[in-house]
Motif scaffolding. Sequence first.
Motif, PDB file in Angstrom:
ATOM      1  N   LEU A 184      42.997  -6.934  44.719  1.00 37.29           N
ATOM      2  CA  LEU A 184      42.301  -6.076  43.752  1.00 37.29           C
ATOM      3  C   LEU A 184      43.279  -5.305  42.878  1.00 37.29           C
ATOM      4  CD1 LEU A 184      39.364  -4.625  45.911  1.00 37.29           C
ATOM      5  CD2 LEU A 184      39.214  -6.288  44.052  1.00 37.29           C
ATOM      6  N   VAL A 185      44.334  -4.791  43.508  1.00 40.01           N
ATOM      7  CA  VAL A 185      45.330  -4.040  42.742  1.00 40.01           C
ATOM      8  C   VAL A 185      46.032  -4.943  41.729  1.00 40.01           C
ATOM      9  CG1 VAL A 185      47.530  -2.783  42.913  1.00 40.01           C
ATOM     10  CG2 VAL A 185      45.703  -2.322  44.548  1.00 40.01           C
ATOM     11  N   GLN A 186      46.360  -6.151  42.150  1.00 39.87           N
ATOM     12  CA  GLN A 186      47.040  -7.080  41.255  1.00 39.87           C
ATOM     13  C   GLN A 186      46.176  -7.450  40.057  1.00 39.87           C
ATOM     14  OE1 GLN A 186      50.077  -8.018  41.218  1.00 39.87           O
ATOM     15  NE2 GLN A 186      50.837  -7.420  43.228  1.00 39.87           N
ATOM     16  N   LYS A 187      44.860  -7.489  40.268  1.00 40.42           N
ATOM     17  CA  LYS A 187      43.950  -7.871  39.195  1.00 40.42           C
ATOM     18  C   LYS A 187      43.508  -6.692  38.335  1.00 40.42           C
ATOM     19  CE  LYS A 187      42.061 -12.017  41.374  1.00 40.42           C
ATOM     20  NZ  LYS A 187      40.842 -12.740  41.833  1.00 40.42           N
ATOM     21  N   ALA A 188      43.926  -5.491  38.701  1.00 42.77           N
ATOM     22  CA  ALA A 188      43.545  -4.302  37.923  1.00 42.77           C
ATOM     23  C   ALA A 188      44.448  -4.211  36.697  1.00 42.77           C
ATOM     24  CB  ALA A 188      43.667  -3.056  38.789  1.00 42.77           C
ATOM     25  N   ASN A 189      43.990  -4.758  35.593  1.00 39.78           N
ATOM     26  CA  ASN A 189      44.815  -4.841  34.389  1.00 39.78           C
ATOM     27  C   ASN A 189      45.124  -3.478  33.773  1.00 39.78           C
ATOM     28  OD1 ASN A 189      44.844  -7.665  34.509  1.00 39.78           O
ATOM     29  ND2 ASN A 189      42.838  -7.785  33.498  1.00 39.78           N
ATOM     30  N   LYS A 190      44.271  -2.492  34.040  1.00 38.73           N
ATOM     31  CA  LYS A 190      44.490  -1.197  33.404  1.00 38.73           C
ATOM     32  C   LYS A 190      45.628  -0.410  34.056  1.00 38.73           C
ATOM     33  CE  LYS A 190      40.747   0.899  36.122  1.00 38.73           C
ATOM     34  NZ  LYS A 190      39.457   1.627  36.032  1.00 38.73           N
ATOM     35  N   PHE A 191      46.119  -0.878  35.205  1.00 34.26           N
ATOM     36  CA  PHE A 191      47.249  -0.212  35.842  1.00 34.26           C
ATOM     37  C   PHE A 191      48.554  -0.648  35.184  1.00 34.26           C
ATOM     38  CE2 PHE A 191      44.910   0.103  40.178  1.00 34.26           C
ATOM     39  CZ  PHE A 191      44.237   1.243  39.721  1.00 34.26           C
ATOM     40  N   THR A 192      49.431   0.307  34.982  1.00 30.43           N
ATOM     41  CA  THR A 192      50.784  -0.033  34.547  1.00 30.43           C
ATOM     42  C   THR A 192      51.539  -0.584  35.748  1.00 30.43           C
ATOM     43  OG1 THR A 192      51.684   2.142  35.099  1.00 30.43           O
ATOM     44  CG2 THR A 192      50.739   1.870  32.884  1.00 30.43           C
ATOM     45  N   PRO A 193      52.628  -1.328  35.518  1.00 33.43           N
ATOM     46  CA  PRO A 193      53.391  -1.859  36.664  1.00 33.43           C
ATOM     47  C   PRO A 193      53.822  -0.772  37.640  1.00 33.43           C
ATOM     48  CG  PRO A 193      54.094  -2.922  34.639  1.00 33.43           C
ATOM     49  CD  PRO A 193      53.135  -1.846  34.238  1.00 33.43           C
ATOM     50  N   ALA A 194      54.236   0.397  37.118  1.00 31.40           N
ATOM     51  CA  ALA A 194      54.678   1.477  38.000  1.00 31.40           C
ATOM     52  C   ALA A 194      53.519   2.018  38.837  1.00 31.40           C
ATOM     53  CB  ALA A 194      55.298   2.604  37.174  1.00 31.40           C
ATOM     54  N   THR A 195      52.341   2.181  38.184  1.00 29.99           N
ATOM     55  CA  THR A 195      51.161   2.673  38.902  1.00 29.99           C
ATOM     56  C   THR A 195      50.697   1.659  39.940  1.00 29.99           C
ATOM     57  OG1 THR A 195      50.464   3.911  36.943  1.00 29.99           O
ATOM     58  CG2 THR A 195      48.810   3.531  38.648  1.00 29.99           C
ATOM     59  N   ARG A 196      50.748   0.374  39.550  1.00 26.99           N
ATOM     60  CA  ARG A 196      50.326  -0.676  40.478  1.00 26.99           C
ATOM     61  C   ARG A 196      51.209  -0.669  41.735  1.00 26.99           C
ATOM     62  NH1 ARG A 196      50.617  -4.670  37.224  1.00 26.99           N
ATOM     63  NH2 ARG A 196      48.426  -4.707  36.610  1.00 26.99           N
ATOM     64  N   LEU A 197      52.536  -0.481  41.541  1.00 27.08           N
ATOM     65  CA  LEU A 197      53.456  -0.440  42.670  1.00 27.08           C
ATOM     66  C   LEU A 197      53.151   0.754  43.574  1.00 27.08           C
ATOM     67  CD1 LEU A 197      55.954  -1.494  44.146  1.00 27.08           C
ATOM     68  CD2 LEU A 197      57.367  -0.121  42.592  1.00 27.08           C
ATOM     69  N   LEU A 198      52.855   1.911  42.964  1.00 25.36           N
ATOM     70  CA  LEU A 198      52.555   3.117  43.740  1.00 25.36           C
ATOM     71  C   LEU A 198      51.273   2.944  44.552  1.00 25.36           C
ATOM     72  CD1 LEU A 198      53.320   6.038  44.413  1.00 25.36           C
ATOM     73  CD2 LEU A 198      51.966   6.772  42.447  1.00 25.36           C
ATOM     74  N   VAL A 199      50.230   2.382  43.904  1.00 22.51           N
ATOM     75  CA  VAL A 199      48.958   2.183  44.594  1.00 22.51           C
ATOM     76  C   VAL A 199      49.128   1.198  45.747  1.00 22.51           C
ATOM     77  CG1 VAL A 199      46.599   1.294  44.347  1.00 22.51           C
ATOM     78  CG2 VAL A 199      47.571   2.765  42.569  1.00 22.51           C
ATOM     79  N   GLN A 200      49.926   0.172  45.519  1.00 21.20           N
ATOM     80  CA  GLN A 200      50.142  -0.827  46.568  1.00 21.20           C
ATOM     81  C   GLN A 200      50.761  -0.204  47.820  1.00 21.20           C
ATOM     82  OE1 GLN A 200      52.293  -3.894  44.279  1.00 21.20           O
ATOM     83  NE2 GLN A 200      50.843  -5.361  45.122  1.00 21.20           N
ATOM     84  N   ARG A 201      51.550   0.817  47.617  1.00 22.14           N
ATOM     85  CA  ARG A 201      52.198   1.467  48.750  1.00 22.14           C
ATOM     86  C   ARG A 201      51.193   2.190  49.639  1.00 22.14           C
ATOM     87  NH1 ARG A 201      57.842   4.134  46.452  1.00 22.14           N
ATOM     88  NH2 ARG A 201      59.153   2.344  46.965  1.00 22.14           N
ATOM     89  N   PHE A 202      50.020   2.518  49.084  1.00 16.08           N
ATOM     90  CA  PHE A 202      49.007   3.217  49.878  1.00 16.08           C
ATOM     91  C   PHE A 202      48.022   2.252  50.527  1.00 16.08           C
ATOM     92  CE2 PHE A 202      50.480   6.578  47.040  1.00 16.08           C
ATOM     93  CZ  PHE A 202      50.631   7.626  47.922  1.00 16.08           C
ATOM     94  N   VAL A 203      48.119   0.961  50.205  1.00 19.04           N
ATOM     95  CA  VAL A 203      47.205  -0.038  50.763  1.00 19.04           C
ATOM     96  C   VAL A 203      47.248  -0.079  52.290  1.00 19.04           C
ATOM     97  CG1 VAL A 203      46.839  -2.540  50.969  1.00 19.04           C
ATOM     98  CG2 VAL A 203      47.017  -1.489  48.706  1.00 19.04           C
ATOM     99  N   PRO A 204      48.442   0.042  52.931  1.00 21.67           N
ATOM    100  CA  PRO A 204      48.466  -0.065  54.398  1.00 21.67           C
ATOM    101  C   PRO A 204      47.580   0.944  55.113  1.00 21.67           C
ATOM    102  CG  PRO A 204      50.685  -0.274  53.529  1.00 21.67           C
ATOM    103  CD  PRO A 204      49.810   0.098  52.372  1.00 21.67           C
ATOM    104  N   PHE A 205      47.368   2.155  54.549  1.00 19.99           N
ATOM    105  CA  PHE A 205      46.613   3.160  55.297  1.00 19.99           C
ATOM    106  C   PHE A 205      45.165   2.757  55.577  1.00 19.99           C
ATOM    107  CE2 PHE A 205      43.728   6.875  55.163  1.00 19.99           C
ATOM    108  CZ  PHE A 205      43.968   7.313  56.450  1.00 19.99           C
ATOM    109  N   PRO A 206      44.333   2.432  54.547  1.00 19.88           N
ATOM    110  CA  PRO A 206      42.951   2.041  54.886  1.00 19.88           C
ATOM    111  C   PRO A 206      42.889   0.796  55.760  1.00 19.88           C
ATOM    112  CG  PRO A 206      43.416   1.609  52.567  1.00 19.88           C
ATOM    113  CD  PRO A 206      44.555   2.429  53.090  1.00 19.88           C
ATOM    114  N   ALA A 207      43.854  -0.115  55.579  1.00 21.03           N
ATOM    115  CA  ALA A 207      43.865  -1.325  56.407  1.00 21.03           C
ATOM    116  C   ALA A 207      44.155  -0.979  57.865  1.00 21.03           C
ATOM    117  CB  ALA A 207      44.911  -2.304  55.874  1.00 21.03           C
ATOM    118  N   VAL A 208      45.165  -0.158  58.073  1.00 25.40           N
ATOM    119  CA  VAL A 208      45.556   0.201  59.434  1.00 25.40           C
ATOM    120  C   VAL A 208      44.506   1.086  60.087  1.00 25.40           C
ATOM    121  CG1 VAL A 208      47.235   1.513  60.789  1.00 25.40           C
ATOM    122  CG2 VAL A 208      48.025  -0.096  59.052  1.00 25.40           C
TER     123      VAL A 208
END
Length: 340
Positions: A184-208
């Motif tokens: 979902l994050v990769q397909k979110a076109n409105k995110f800048t590359p820097a924002t996308r990288l930051l959001v990806q770093r928070f992905v582990p929490f809801p998963a874990v």
Amino acid sequence: MADTATTASAAAASAASAATDAPPFQLGKPRFQQTSFYGRFRHFLDIIDPRTLFVTERRLREAVQLLEDYKHGTLRPGVTNEQLWSAQKIKQAILHPDTNEKIFMPFRMSGYIPFGTPIVVGLLLPNQTLASTVFWQWLNQSHNACVNYANRNATKPSPASKFIQGYLGAVISAVSIAVGLNVLVQKANKFTPATRLLVQRFVPFPAVASANICNVVLMRYGELEEGIDVMDGDGNLVGSSRIAARHALLETALTRVVLPMPILVLPPIVMSMLEKTALLQARPRLLLPVQSLVCLAAFGLALPLAISLFPQMSEIETSQLEPEIARATSSRTVVYNKGL
């Protein structure tokens, strides 16, 4: 006669250590008051002390023997309260409270931080591929499943099939959520590359967090069916309660949600700031060591805070339990081993 001997041992130990700050020793009881969060926090700091990982077999036998001598009133003169508390700390860190068997070192609570920190670092690595996401989530849930099983309430036997169900359920849920969120994050076109990288770093929490709940519920589902042992204030078995089992699982699940919050949320925030410093920009090779230290600090803070939310030996009013349990004792409350 045994009670008189134990009282004599307690008096001897108390007199021998009157000059120390150690409180009077109580066999099987925590050194710090469990009615307050601070008392539980200090208690669990003892339990997760990684120094107990290096206790030798001989030292463990000595600690167990010292406690046995205290119990039977044969304690040698000069033993202090501090020595007794230290012996009990060693025993509780290494042996399971229900089975009295040694817990495999990586799955002890004292080994959770040393053995778990490399996994946390892996979960938070930037620019994860699909393969690396699956690998680190699988490794994390494998470790969690083994820790949950090793520290479970073992008053009732649990078949291996329950362990396998819990393990597979946790791995599938963690991997599915992590991979789905990354897509979902990769397909979110409105995110800048820097924002996308930051959001990806928070992905582990809801998963874990969600996988941890699944892990606890599936692996300990048998407790909901069979119940867990409840005891009166003197340690006498009152009966087996499914209601107490529900309380135990709810408390453990809440702990497993709170635990990854600081571990998986704070390091991304801290690292996003540190990466902008001149030192790390000039020396990118320091990024991984610095992130490892940040994760270790967050883990070391989060674990005792999370497991201190509820006492391990939790108390519940008998009026809240099954009628047959309430009729079996005159105690207003009973206790049960929540597990960790």
